[in-house]
Design a protein around this motif. Structure first.
Motif, PDB file in Angstrom:
ATOM      1  N   PRO A 225       0.961  -1.265   0.038  1.00  0.00           N
ATOM      2  CA  PRO A 225       0.034  -0.097  -0.044  1.00  0.00           C
ATOM      3  C   PRO A 225       0.852   1.236   0.181  1.00  0.00           C
ATOM      4  CG  PRO A 225      -0.044  -1.133   2.113  1.00  0.00           C
ATOM      5  CD  PRO A 225       0.436  -1.984   1.226  1.00  0.00           C
ATOM      6  N   ARG A 226       2.071   1.162   0.686  1.00  0.00           N
ATOM      7  CA  ARG A 226       2.832   2.327   0.615  1.00  0.00           C
ATOM      8  C   ARG A 226       3.563   2.690  -0.809  1.00  0.00           C
ATOM      9  NH1 ARG A 226       2.834   0.545   5.785  1.00  0.00           N
ATOM     10  NH2 ARG A 226       2.663   1.892   7.294  1.00  0.00           N
ATOM     11  N   MET A 227       3.849   1.548  -1.455  1.00  0.00           N
ATOM     12  CA  MET A 227       4.126   1.851  -2.924  1.00  0.00           C
ATOM     13  C   MET A 227       3.198   2.722  -3.728  1.00  0.00           C
ATOM     14  SD  MET A 227       7.093   0.270  -3.832  1.00  0.00           S
ATOM     15  CE  MET A 227       8.289  -0.612  -2.711  1.00  0.00           C
ATOM     16  N   ALA A 228       2.050   1.969  -3.538  1.00  0.00           N
ATOM     17  CA  ALA A 228       0.908   2.542  -4.326  1.00  0.00           C
ATOM     18  C   ALA A 228       0.361   3.972  -3.985  1.00  0.00           C
ATOM     19  CB  ALA A 228      -0.428   1.832  -3.937  1.00  0.00           C
ATOM     20  N   LEU A 229       0.609   4.594  -2.669  1.00  0.00           N
ATOM     21  CA  LEU A 229       0.377   5.698  -2.214  1.00  0.00           C
ATOM     22  C   LEU A 229       1.467   6.661  -2.833  1.00  0.00           C
ATOM     23  CD1 LEU A 229      -1.013   4.940   1.324  1.00  0.00           C
ATOM     24  CD2 LEU A 229      -2.109   6.414  -0.516  1.00  0.00           C
ATOM     25  N   THR A 230       2.647   6.052  -2.892  1.00  0.00           N
ATOM     26  CA  THR A 230       3.987   7.045  -3.263  1.00  0.00           C
ATOM     27  C   THR A 230       3.786   7.283  -4.798  1.00  0.00           C
ATOM     28  OG1 THR A 230       5.520   5.689  -1.678  1.00  0.00           O
ATOM     29  CG2 THR A 230       6.456   7.061  -3.537  1.00  0.00           C
ATOM     30  N   ALA A 231       3.256   6.234  -5.504  1.00  0.00           N
ATOM     31  CA  ALA A 231       3.124   6.444  -7.030  1.00  0.00           C
ATOM     32  C   ALA A 231       1.803   7.633  -7.000  1.00  0.00           C
ATOM     33  CB  ALA A 231       2.503   5.194  -7.524  1.00  0.00           C
ATOM     34  N   ALA A 232       0.613   7.376  -6.111  1.00  0.00           N
ATOM     35  CA  ALA A 232      -0.329   8.386  -6.274  1.00  0.00           C
ATOM     36  C   ALA A 232      -0.032   9.762  -5.961  1.00  0.00           C
ATOM     37  CB  ALA A 232      -1.455   7.815  -5.268  1.00  0.00           C
ATOM     38  N   GLU A 233       0.812   9.987  -4.916  1.00  0.00           N
ATOM     39  CA  GLU A 233       1.457  11.226  -4.592  1.00  0.00           C
ATOM     40  C   GLU A 233       2.378  11.980  -5.698  1.00  0.00           C
ATOM     41  OE1 GLU A 233       1.962  10.689   0.310  1.00  0.00           O
ATOM     42  OE2 GLU A 233       3.653  10.044  -0.835  1.00  0.00           O
ATOM     43  N   TYR A 234       3.086  10.985  -6.198  1.00  0.00           N
ATOM     44  CA  TYR A 234       3.946  11.577  -7.507  1.00  0.00           C
ATOM     45  C   TYR A 234       2.959  12.066  -8.684  1.00  0.00           C
ATOM     46  CZ  TYR A 234       6.700  11.808 -11.558  1.00  0.00           C
ATOM     47  OH  TYR A 234       7.406  11.938 -12.852  1.00  0.00           O
ATOM     48  N   LEU A 235       1.985  11.310  -8.831  1.00  0.00           N
ATOM     49  CA  LEU A 235       0.917  11.548 -10.161  1.00  0.00           C
ATOM     50  C   LEU A 235       0.161  12.933  -9.863  1.00  0.00           C
ATOM     51  CD1 LEU A 235      -0.076   7.928 -11.239  1.00  0.00           C
ATOM     52  CD2 LEU A 235       1.314   9.721 -12.447  1.00  0.00           C
ATOM     53  N   ALA A 236      -0.395  12.900  -8.277  1.00  0.00           N
ATOM     54  CA  ALA A 236      -1.110  13.786  -7.983  1.00  0.00           C
ATOM     55  C   ALA A 236      -0.362  15.121  -7.575  1.00  0.00           C
ATOM     56  CB  ALA A 236      -1.926  13.551  -6.735  1.00  0.00           C
ATOM     57  N   PHE A 237       0.552  15.249  -6.908  1.00  0.00           N
ATOM     58  CA  PHE A 237       1.225  16.330  -6.568  1.00  0.00           C
ATOM     59  C   PHE A 237       2.357  16.850  -7.328  1.00  0.00           C
ATOM     60  CE2 PHE A 237      -0.544  14.586  -2.441  1.00  0.00           C
ATOM     61  CZ  PHE A 237      -1.716  15.152  -2.506  1.00  0.00           C
ATOM     62  N   GLU A 238       2.960  16.090  -8.153  1.00  0.00           N
ATOM     63  CA  GLU A 238       4.042  16.202  -9.186  1.00  0.00           C
ATOM     64  C   GLU A 238       3.373  16.476 -10.488  1.00  0.00           C
ATOM     65  OE1 GLU A 238       6.968  17.270  -7.979  1.00  0.00           O
ATOM     66  OE2 GLU A 238       6.220  16.674  -6.000  1.00  0.00           O
ATOM     67  N   LYS A 239       2.280  15.775 -10.970  1.00  0.00           N
ATOM     68  CA  LYS A 239       1.931  15.967 -12.121  1.00  0.00           C
ATOM     69  C   LYS A 239       0.459  16.287 -12.362  1.00  0.00           C
ATOM     70  CE  LYS A 239       5.526  14.236 -13.898  1.00  0.00           C
ATOM     71  NZ  LYS A 239       6.257  14.970 -14.902  1.00  0.00           N
ATOM     72  N   GLY A 240      -0.106  16.858 -11.309  1.00  0.00           N
ATOM     73  CA  GLY A 240      -1.386  17.595 -11.083  1.00  0.00           C
ATOM     74  C   GLY A 240      -2.462  16.958 -11.534  1.00  0.00           C
ATOM     75  N   MET A 241      -2.466  15.173 -11.410  1.00  0.00           N
ATOM     76  CA  MET A 241      -3.673  14.558 -11.523  1.00  0.00           C
ATOM     77  C   MET A 241      -4.670  14.319 -10.568  1.00  0.00           C
ATOM     78  SD  MET A 241      -1.911  11.451 -14.104  1.00  0.00           S
ATOM     79  CE  MET A 241      -0.946  11.688 -15.358  1.00  0.00           C
ATOM     80  N   GLN A 242      -6.008  14.007 -10.755  1.00  0.00           N
ATOM     81  CA  GLN A 242      -6.772  13.727  -9.765  1.00  0.00           C
ATOM     82  C   GLN A 242      -6.695  12.275  -9.675  1.00  0.00           C
ATOM     83  OE1 GLN A 242      -7.900  16.419  -8.469  1.00  0.00           O
ATOM     84  NE2 GLN A 242      -7.086  17.613 -10.329  1.00  0.00           N
ATOM     85  N   VAL A 243      -6.162  11.613  -8.599  1.00  0.00           N
ATOM     86  CA  VAL A 243      -5.860  10.375  -8.502  1.00  0.00           C
ATOM     87  C   VAL A 243      -6.719   9.527  -7.247  1.00  0.00           C
ATOM     88  CG1 VAL A 243      -3.965   8.632  -7.698  1.00  0.00           C
ATOM     89  CG2 VAL A 243      -3.484  10.950  -8.807  1.00  0.00           C
ATOM     90  N   LEU A 244      -7.459   8.376  -7.831  1.00  0.00           N
ATOM     91  CA  LEU A 244      -8.309   7.464  -6.929  1.00  0.00           C
ATOM     92  C   LEU A 244      -7.500   6.328  -6.679  1.00  0.00           C
ATOM     93  CD1 LEU A 244     -11.025   6.589  -5.650  1.00  0.00           C
ATOM     94  CD2 LEU A 244     -11.513   5.498  -7.716  1.00  0.00           C
ATOM     95  N   VAL A 245      -7.038   6.162  -5.244  1.00  0.00           N
ATOM     96  CA  VAL A 245      -6.361   5.025  -4.793  1.00  0.00           C
ATOM     97  C   VAL A 245      -7.579   4.188  -4.197  1.00  0.00           C
ATOM     98  CG1 VAL A 245      -4.730   4.241  -3.315  1.00  0.00           C
ATOM     99  CG2 VAL A 245      -4.415   6.353  -4.147  1.00  0.00           C
ATOM    100  N   ILE A 246      -7.706   2.694  -4.702  1.00  0.00           N
ATOM    101  CA  ILE A 246      -8.296   1.444  -4.112  1.00  0.00           C
ATOM    102  C   ILE A 246      -7.418   0.660  -3.618  1.00  0.00           C
ATOM    103  CG2 ILE A 246      -9.993  -0.016  -4.927  1.00  0.00           C
ATOM    104  CD1 ILE A 246     -10.954   1.786  -7.078  1.00  0.00           C
ATOM    105  N   MET A 247      -7.572   0.287  -2.568  1.00  0.00           N
ATOM    106  CA  MET A 247      -6.693  -0.823  -1.717  1.00  0.00           C
ATOM    107  C   MET A 247      -7.646  -1.890  -1.191  1.00  0.00           C
ATOM    108  SD  MET A 247      -3.731   1.515   0.104  1.00  0.00           S
ATOM    109  CE  MET A 247      -4.701   2.212   1.461  1.00  0.00           C
ATOM    110  N   THR A 248      -7.339  -3.075  -1.576  1.00  0.00           N
ATOM    111  CA  THR A 248      -7.970  -4.411  -1.338  1.00  0.00           C
ATOM    112  C   THR A 248      -6.949  -5.353  -0.911  1.00  0.00           C
ATOM    113  OG1 THR A 248      -9.711  -5.806  -1.813  1.00  0.00           O
ATOM    114  CG2 THR A 248      -8.626  -4.894  -3.502  1.00  0.00           C
ATOM    115  N   ASP A 249      -7.041  -6.007   0.217  1.00  0.00           N
ATOM    116  CA  ASP A 249      -7.930  -6.060   1.256  1.00  0.00           C
ATOM    117  C   ASP A 249      -6.927  -5.608   2.539  1.00  0.00           C
ATOM    118  OD1 ASP A 249      -9.360  -6.716   3.451  1.00  0.00           O
ATOM    119  OD2 ASP A 249     -10.147  -8.495   2.660  1.00  0.00           O
TER     120      ASP A 249
END
Length: 459
Positions: A225-249
């Protein structure tokens, strides 16, 4: 100069003690080189003087205490990030597993991230359309929100997760939307299902998938999950994207945390989970949100299976404290054949009022939402009364409410996994259902809204 040590004192998988170390820090990444040249990774869990307790990412099999070399790399675990991650599938350690080339990184980011300063947070306020009526219409998801799905063993949360990942989008022009999907400790069949669904619908092009399987090491489950959130932070705050993170389970994540805590001989807390479970979950969940001065956002949908369908179990209990609501799947509705089986009455989105209304969804959204909740609640009560006393005991109005509850479940809740409804379609279905009831009972909607949106006879 990276120093190498041949001072492994003891191994009790997944933990290892290395002695006579110098300058080693907590959470530092390390490598083991076996006599045959094989390299495995590890990280530092604890430092006591010149002794380091190290956690292995892979099996301890084949490690020779006298001949195996250990070297510490001077930095914590990192993820190589780039926009090229979109459309790719990685394992829980961030390595590509889709047969494609390695990522050419634009940067390396610490997977533990940094806590978002509360003063720098922007309040969640924009609507995200998932295409699922029970979420969009009644438990609205807002950009920057954390909205978990509470499920049970055997319930179709995987299908709902895939549906949201396929369909979710932000309304408005010039908004780049991406999905980061983290599968934590799931079976190979489930992992293949998600990847196949994303490819079938074309959603894979805007999705980054991290897949950790049930037979992968427990330690990897902590990183996924930390890998996923790191990718999300990069896309959201460095590339300006609206990112939806889904984590299961998330339940699998907490079980791995408990397993490693037991190996470290830590004092257990509730149900054997470590006492820091709340803090640990918060370090993940609180990475979602919006930052002032940044266009991007991270919205999070963690999915967890409640052991024995128990909402008071530590995992859903603590998750509920940290997040802003919950979507609850019902075993009773699942038995009735409703897809998705979302139980709207105990479900809640605490930020729904911030993301609806004129300019966001539609001016009648708040009124119809409140009226549908009230009418469905009364209709369920009427159906229970009918079961006990018979239909003859019900008033004419109660019979209409019972009919409303039946139609609401059949037409509004049970939309199937392939139907993608716009918010206008969801609101219009709500009005069609409310037309079953007498107008004098629509006490939560302004009369002018009823005149404007209520279907006329013969429409």
């Amino acid at each position: 100069m990276i120093k190498e040590y041949k001072t492994i004192k003891e191994i009790a998988s997944p933990l290892m003690i290395v002695e006579n170390v110098e300058g080693v820090t907590y959470d530092e990444l390390g490598e083991l080189e076996l006599p045959n040249g094989e390299v495995r990774r590890c990280k530092v869990l604890e430092v006591d003087g010149n002794r380091a307790v190290v956690q292995l990412f892979e099996s301890a099999q084949g490690i020779n205490l006298a001949q195996t070399k250990v070297r510490f790399l001077g930095h914590p675990q990192q993820l190589a990030v780039s926009e090229d991650m979109l459309g790719r599938v990685f394992n829980g350690m961030g390595n590509p597993i889709d047969g494609g080339p390695e990522i050419l990184p634009e940067a390396y980011m610490d997977i533990n991230g940094l806590p978002m300063n509360p003063a720098a947070r922007a309040y969640p306020a924009e609507f995200i359309q998932t295409g699922v009526s029970t979420i969009d219409g009644l438990n609205t998801l807002v950009r920057g929100q954390k909205l978990p799905i509470f499920s049970g063993s055997g319930l179709p949360h995987a299908a709902l997760a895939a549906q949201i990942a396929r369909q979710a989008r932000v309304l408005g022009d010039n908004e780049t939307f991406a999905v980061v999907f983290a599968a934590i400790g799931i079976t190979f069949e489930e992992s293949e299902y998600f990847i196949r669904e994303f490819r079938r619908s074309g959603a894979i092009e805007r999705t980054v998938v991290f897949s950790n399987l049930a037979n992968d090491p427990a330690v990897e489950r902590i990183s996924t999950p930390r890998m996923a959130l790191t990718a999300a932070e990069y896309l959201a705050f460095e590339k300006g994207m609206q990112v939806l993170v889904i984590m299961t389970d998330i339940t699998n994540y907490a079980e791995a945390l408990r397993e490693i805590s037991a190996a470290k001989k830590e004092v257990p807390g509730r149900r054997g989970y470590p006492g820091y479970l709340y803090t640990d979950l918060a370090t993940m969940y609180e990475r979602a949100g919006r930052r002032q001065g940044r266009n991007g956002s991270i919205t999070m949908i963690p999915i967890l299976t409640m052991p024995e369908d128990d909402k008071t179990h530590p995992i859903p209990d603590l998750t509920g404290y940290i997040t802003e609501g919950q979507i609850i799947l019902s075993r009773d509705l699942h038995r009735k054949g409703l897809v998705p089986p979302v139980d709207v009455l105990p479900s809640l989105s605490r930020l729904k009022d911030k993301g609806i209304g004129e300019g966001k969804t539609r001016e009648d959204h708040a009124g119809t939402m409140n009226q549908l909740f009230a009418a469905y609640s009364r209709g369920k009560d009427a159906k229970e009364l009918m079961t006990i006393l018979g239909e003859a005991a019900l008033s004419d109005d109660d019979k209409l409410f019972a009919k409303f509850a039946e139609e609401f479940e059949r037409r509004y809740v049970s939309q199937g996994n392939e139907t993608n409804r716009t918010i206008e379609e969801t609101l219009n279905i709500g009005w069609e259902l409310l037309s079953i009831l007498p107008r004098r009972e629509l006490k939560r909607i302004k009369p002018e809204m009823i005149e404007k949106y209520m279907p006329k006879a013969g429409d």
